[in-house]
Enzyme design. Sequence first.
Site, PDB file in Angstrom:
ATOM      1  N   ARG A 101       0.852  -1.281  -0.047  1.00 57.81           N
ATOM      2  CA  ARG A 101      -0.203   0.007  -0.030  1.00 57.81           C
ATOM      3  C   ARG A 101       0.830   1.137  -0.093  1.00 57.81           C
ATOM      4  NH1 ARG A 101      -4.536   3.151   3.555  1.00 57.81           N
ATOM      5  NH2 ARG A 101      -6.036   2.991   2.160  1.00 57.81           N
ATOM      6  N   ASP A 127      -5.530   2.345  12.860  1.00 57.22           N
ATOM      7  CA  ASP A 127      -5.431   1.316  11.797  1.00 57.22           C
ATOM      8  C   ASP A 127      -4.263   0.771  11.314  1.00 57.22           C
ATOM      9  OD1 ASP A 127      -6.343   0.377   9.369  1.00 57.22           O
ATOM     10  OD2 ASP A 127      -7.013   2.130   8.401  1.00 57.22           O
ATOM     11  N   ASP A 177     -13.510  -4.023   5.782  1.00 60.78           N
ATOM     12  CA  ASP A 177     -13.790  -2.930   4.767  1.00 60.78           C
ATOM     13  C   ASP A 177     -14.777  -3.389   4.053  1.00 60.78           C
ATOM     14  OD1 ASP A 177     -11.773  -1.473   6.002  1.00 60.78           O
ATOM     15  OD2 ASP A 177     -10.485  -1.722   4.285  1.00 60.78           O
TER      16      ASP A 177
HETATM   17  C1  DGJ Z   1      -8.372   0.768   5.945  1.00 58.99           C
HETATM   18  C2  DGJ Z   1      -9.536   1.053   6.771  1.00 58.99           C
HETATM   19  O1  DGJ Z   1     -10.196  -0.302   7.229  1.00 58.99           O
HETATM   20  C3  DGJ Z   1     -10.710   1.917   6.194  1.00 58.99           C
HETATM   21  O2  DGJ Z   1     -11.817   1.934   6.991  1.00 58.99           O
HETATM   22  C4  DGJ Z   1     -10.022   3.250   6.227  1.00 58.99           C
HETATM   23  O3  DGJ Z   1      -9.658   3.809   7.388  1.00 58.99           O
HETATM   24  C5  DGJ Z   1      -8.779   3.144   5.167  1.00 58.99           C
HETATM   25  N1  DGJ Z   1      -7.744   2.267   5.812  1.00 58.99           N
HETATM   26  C6  DGJ Z   1      -8.075   4.538   5.126  1.00 58.99           C
HETATM   27  O4  DGJ Z   1      -6.781   4.372   4.490  1.00 58.99           O
END
Ligand code: DGJ
Length: 726
Positions: free
Chosen positions: A434, A469, A539
Amino acid sequence: MITIGKGIFHLSGDAFSYIFRVLPEGYLQHLYYGRRLSGYIDSEDLFPPHARSFSPNFPGSSDNRYSLDTLACEFPVFGTGDFREGAFLAERRDGSRVVDFRYEGYEILSQKSRPDGMPGYRGGETLSVRLKDTLSGCILTLYYTVYEKEGAIVRRAELLNGGEMLRLLRLMSFCVDFPAQEYDVIALSGAYAMERSPVRMHAEQGIFRISSARCASSHAHSPFLALAERDATEETGQVFGFSLVYSGSFVLRTERDALGSVRVTGGINDSEFCWTLQGGEKFCTPEMAIVFSDKGIGSMSRAFHDLIRGELLPLNRQDTPVVLNSWEACGFSFDPQSLSELIHGAAELGAECFVLDDGWFSKRSSDRSSLGDWVANTEKLGGGLDSLARLCRKNGLRFGLWVEPEMISRDSELYRCHPEWCVHCKGLAYIESRNQLVLDLVNPEVREYIKSCMDKLFSSAEISYVKWDMNRNVTEALSYALPEERRAEYSHRYVLALYELLEYFTEKYPQIFFLGCSGGGGRYDAGMLYYFPVQWASDNTDAADRCHIQYGGSYVYPLCTSDNHVSSCPNLSTGRTTPLKTRADVASLGGFGLELDPKRLSQQEREELHGYIARQKKLRKLVADGDVYRLKDPFSGNEFCMEVVSKDRKRVYAVWVNMLAPANPPQPRLRFRGLDSEKAYRVEETGKIYGGDVLMNAGLPLPLPYGDFISGTFTLSATERREKYD
Ligand code: DGJ
């Protein structure tokens, strides 16, 4: 209860017994695990030893009826006759890996301790059993804490090196040897955006393992496994569940041997594990919670839920606020105007908190830059974080912020100042994922940097909600901050460093609600729940997929730990369109929020959503604390249904979803579970009253599905039972 007599240890709860004994030679023999027994076992009669070809005697013994190869062992080791997967492996300076642990003694501790630097369950009376290796002088201590009502035991192991330096190559948290019988193994497997699908298979002769080597528990496997009788169902049969309190590289194994017994072990993944233990040093494993149910998989889950809610989640945990999160609403693209509209929209819908997700700091407008530079982009925000927090407050909302403290972008001030702070391997080109690198948390300077940046944020801007995160896994697992002989210890040290940070922040900011996230549910495990009691489950916010993800997650984790948001359609992950009601009904089974831009909704949708949010505020305690029953399995049929029953059985809430609508379907029916058959219940949605026995046995007819992905909810409250319903 822990009772000990004649060298037999009997751990028991309201409905289970776990028994092992010390053999005259000092080996620990596992005797029994299952339904509660009234007393000890005269094990000589019940477990007759047999001589078996190719099974070696105990060291120095001429009695060929006893062999470590065939013994049910409490903590098996390498080199003295047990040829199955052991729970311990270490190499001494002379290259020898043979160990011979014998019983030394036990203690009953009135208070349970946590493994050093790691999360753990609260709890009381704990048995510790000490074994000593006659060859190296090492002391191995096995801990057992009993939870009588929940039907659980929490286990861990600790090694104290009483001799010369050695390299520890494997130390599992536990082992249980089950008698020869046919079993199924159940795991929660999956992938990014499709986490925690229950998979079930026959335990054949050989080894089955699930593991992670990612320094995170991963999307692919939850650190959980169950061993079930082959005919065990959701409601019937014996099931043994194992849930590891660890957020890094883990392993869980079952091994069915030539004689049909099944061994279950688990702990830190030993595939690349190596830990130097000098004389006098100690190594602790993470904890493993073990649950026994003789009423099927559902009852195993309810036991885990009670244990996790009661003894693991923070005591001061808050109700999950209804949030509007900016991620699916606008991603990285926002400006002061759009933020202000989002905040007003959230307030109008009745949300309680606005969470500003990724993109608020430095020059971050894509995933290519700025991780590590935790300074607000005042242009994008129209001021500092303080002014945004004030705007939220003016609208009656709390303010929350997204952070990813474990990471660094190459395009960042932090990287330009400290290129050596990322995890890397000299001589190898950096490995990005990423578009980002991992910060070397094992380096104390890095941890101090993270603490100082986050301290500034968490204490300055009235932030009362943090989404933490982690969007990639660790490669090149080594740190140049460690001495050479300790570099191979990286994977576990990363997790210890992470736990140190989480402990620091959660203790210092008890008013902050922390949401754990790793690209959705990539680190949704009991270890993280100790610090962050709610996790962003996935997600994938598609309501149909969420039925599967939330259904699987509930095998171990209470519904209150799962954060679920209503998002716009077509769904970003699947392109699917589902009714707003279905999205809200599915999201209501846990922490509830929004992942959409209110101004793109019609007036009618806004009103509907307002109603769902109001409903959630009334329901959330019941959903968080009640007993969960999985009534319809979306993995084996076209329907999903989960039900929550309050502990006093007076309130009930169930969500039903029908996936695809067949033409001319048979009448679907919902049979509730866990109700009081002596009580009558009013169904709020229809105003009708039925006896608990009627609801559980005859059940309610469900609407004939017309249209895909329709849903229904059933909210029941106990009412006085009147004659005509008896
Ligand atoms: C991954 C998370 O799971 C999403 O909800 C979001 O916060 C993105 N990262 C942001 O980069």
